[in-house]
Scaffold this active site. Sequence first.
Site, PDB file in Angstrom:
ATOM      1  CE1 TYR A   1      -3.786  -2.301   0.050  1.00 45.95           C
ATOM      2  CE2 TYR A   1      -2.869  -3.205   2.069  1.00 45.95           C
ATOM      3  CZ  TYR A   1      -3.769  -3.277   1.032  1.00 45.95           C
ATOM      4  OH  TYR A   1      -4.662  -4.302   0.961  1.00 45.95           O
TER       5      TYR A   1
ATOM      6  CG  ASN B   1     -10.137   2.223  -1.313  1.00 45.25           C
ATOM      7  OD1 ASN B   1     -10.691   1.120  -1.353  1.00 45.25           O
ATOM      8  ND2 ASN B   1      -8.819   2.339  -1.227  1.00 45.25           N
TER       9      ASN B   1
ATOM     10  CG  HIS C   1     -13.106  -7.616  -2.292  1.00 49.84           C
ATOM     11  ND1 HIS C   1     -12.754  -7.221  -3.571  1.00 49.84           N
ATOM     12  CD2 HIS C   1     -12.127  -7.129  -1.477  1.00 49.84           C
ATOM     13  CE1 HIS C   1     -11.614  -6.538  -3.504  1.00 49.84           C
ATOM     14  NE2 HIS C   1     -11.223  -6.469  -2.255  1.00 49.84           N
TER      15      HIS C   1
ATOM     16  CG  HIS D   1      -9.760  -0.785  -5.339  1.00 49.74           C
ATOM     17  ND1 HIS D   1     -10.210  -1.137  -4.088  1.00 49.74           N
ATOM     18  CD2 HIS D   1     -10.825  -0.853  -6.170  1.00 49.74           C
ATOM     19  CE1 HIS D   1     -11.498  -1.410  -4.165  1.00 49.74           C
ATOM     20  NE2 HIS D   1     -11.903  -1.241  -5.419  1.00 49.74           N
ATOM     21  CG  LEU D   2      -4.520   2.774  -1.889  1.00 53.83           C
ATOM     22  CD1 LEU D   2      -4.488   2.347  -0.441  1.00 53.83           C
ATOM     23  CD2 LEU D   2      -3.771   4.061  -2.110  1.00 53.83           C
ATOM     24  CB  SER D   3      -3.377  -3.020  -4.264  1.00 51.29           C
ATOM     25  OG  SER D   3      -4.684  -3.441  -3.906  1.00 51.29           O
TER      26      SER D   3
HETATM   27  O1  CA2 Z   1      -6.078  -1.607  -2.816  1.00 49.39           O
HETATM   28  C1  CA2 Z   1      -6.980  -1.082  -2.142  1.00 49.39           C
HETATM   29  O2  CA2 Z   1      -7.152   0.129  -2.071  1.00 49.39           O
HETATM   30  C2  CA2 Z   1      -7.913  -1.984  -1.324  1.00 49.39           C
HETATM   31  O3  CA2 Z   1      -9.213  -1.400  -1.360  1.00 49.39           O
HETATM   32  C3  CA2 Z   1      -7.366  -1.985   0.093  1.00 49.39           C
HETATM   33  C4  CA2 Z   1      -8.140  -2.923   1.012  1.00 49.39           C
HETATM   34  C5  CA2 Z   1      -8.251  -4.312   0.416  1.00 49.39           C
HETATM   35  O4  CA2 Z   1      -9.077  -5.123   1.227  1.00 49.39           O
HETATM   36  C6  CA2 Z   1      -8.820  -4.287  -0.990  1.00 49.39           C
HETATM   37  O5  CA2 Z   1      -8.815  -5.594  -1.502  1.00 49.39           O
HETATM   38  C7  CA2 Z   1      -7.993  -3.388  -1.891  1.00 49.39           C
HETATM   39  C8  CA2 Z   1      -7.422  -3.059   2.360  1.00 49.39           C
HETATM   40  C9  CA2 Z   1      -7.281  -1.768   3.086  1.00 49.39           C
HETATM   41  C10 CA2 Z   1      -6.521  -2.031   4.348  1.00 49.39           C
HETATM   42  O6  CA2 Z   1      -5.590  -0.971   4.507  1.00 49.39           O
HETATM   43  C11 CA2 Z   1      -4.435  -1.220   5.170  1.00 49.39           C
HETATM   44  C12 CA2 Z   1      -3.532  -0.188   5.185  1.00 49.39           C
HETATM   45  C13 CA2 Z   1      -2.342  -0.359   5.799  1.00 49.39           C
HETATM   46  C14 CA2 Z   1      -2.052  -1.548   6.410  1.00 49.39           C
HETATM   47  C15 CA2 Z   1      -2.956  -2.566   6.404  1.00 49.39           C
HETATM   48  C16 CA2 Z   1      -4.170  -2.403   5.781  1.00 49.39           C
END
Ligand code: CA2
Length: 146
Positions: free
Chosen positions: A23, A74, A80, A100-102
């Site tokens: 991230y 986001n 999901h 989405h960041l990723s």
């Molecule tokens: O890529 C993204 O922006 C997501 O929405 C991020 C979600 C993930 O469940 C999606 O599949 C994709 C997770 C956000 C959790 O954020 C964190 C940030 C730092 C450390 C751990 C989790």
Amino acid sequence: MQSLLVLSGPSLNLLGTREPEIYGHTTLSDIHARLQSQARAAGYDLEARQSNHEGELVDWIGEAPARFAGIVFNPAAFSHTSVALREAVAAVPIPTVEVHLSNVFAREEFRHRLVVAAAARGVVSGFGADSYSLGLDALIKILRQG
Ligand code: CA2
């Protein structure tokens, strides 16, 4: 001046503190500050909020048309799974751009299904903090096109 709403879902308040390999190092406050100046430069006000609670996000989306012209969203893990958020986005007469960041399609299979996205105008995924900026840019273009 029109206002735009930026919403982020569960755990995105931890951004920049954990899992930087996925991230990045940018915090959510950094992203919000950047979006503020991007919006200002384009002639819009911007408000940014984060919640870990699905119902709170549903409430904010439902109330948004009274104050905001569009939403950058986001939904994080709710992306999901959440029929409630999809229906909230579908129920309001203002455009939502999902970000989405990723790159969710390059990750685990459970992330490939985007439940909320069907109600959004489009999705930006995989560009780190830039996904939010690109999503805001897309939202502003949609609003300018009328
Ligand atoms: O890529 C993204 O922006 C997501 O929405 C991020 C979600 C993930 O469940 C999606 O599949 C994709 C997770 C956000 C959790 O954020 C964190 C940030 C730092 C450390 C751990 C989790």
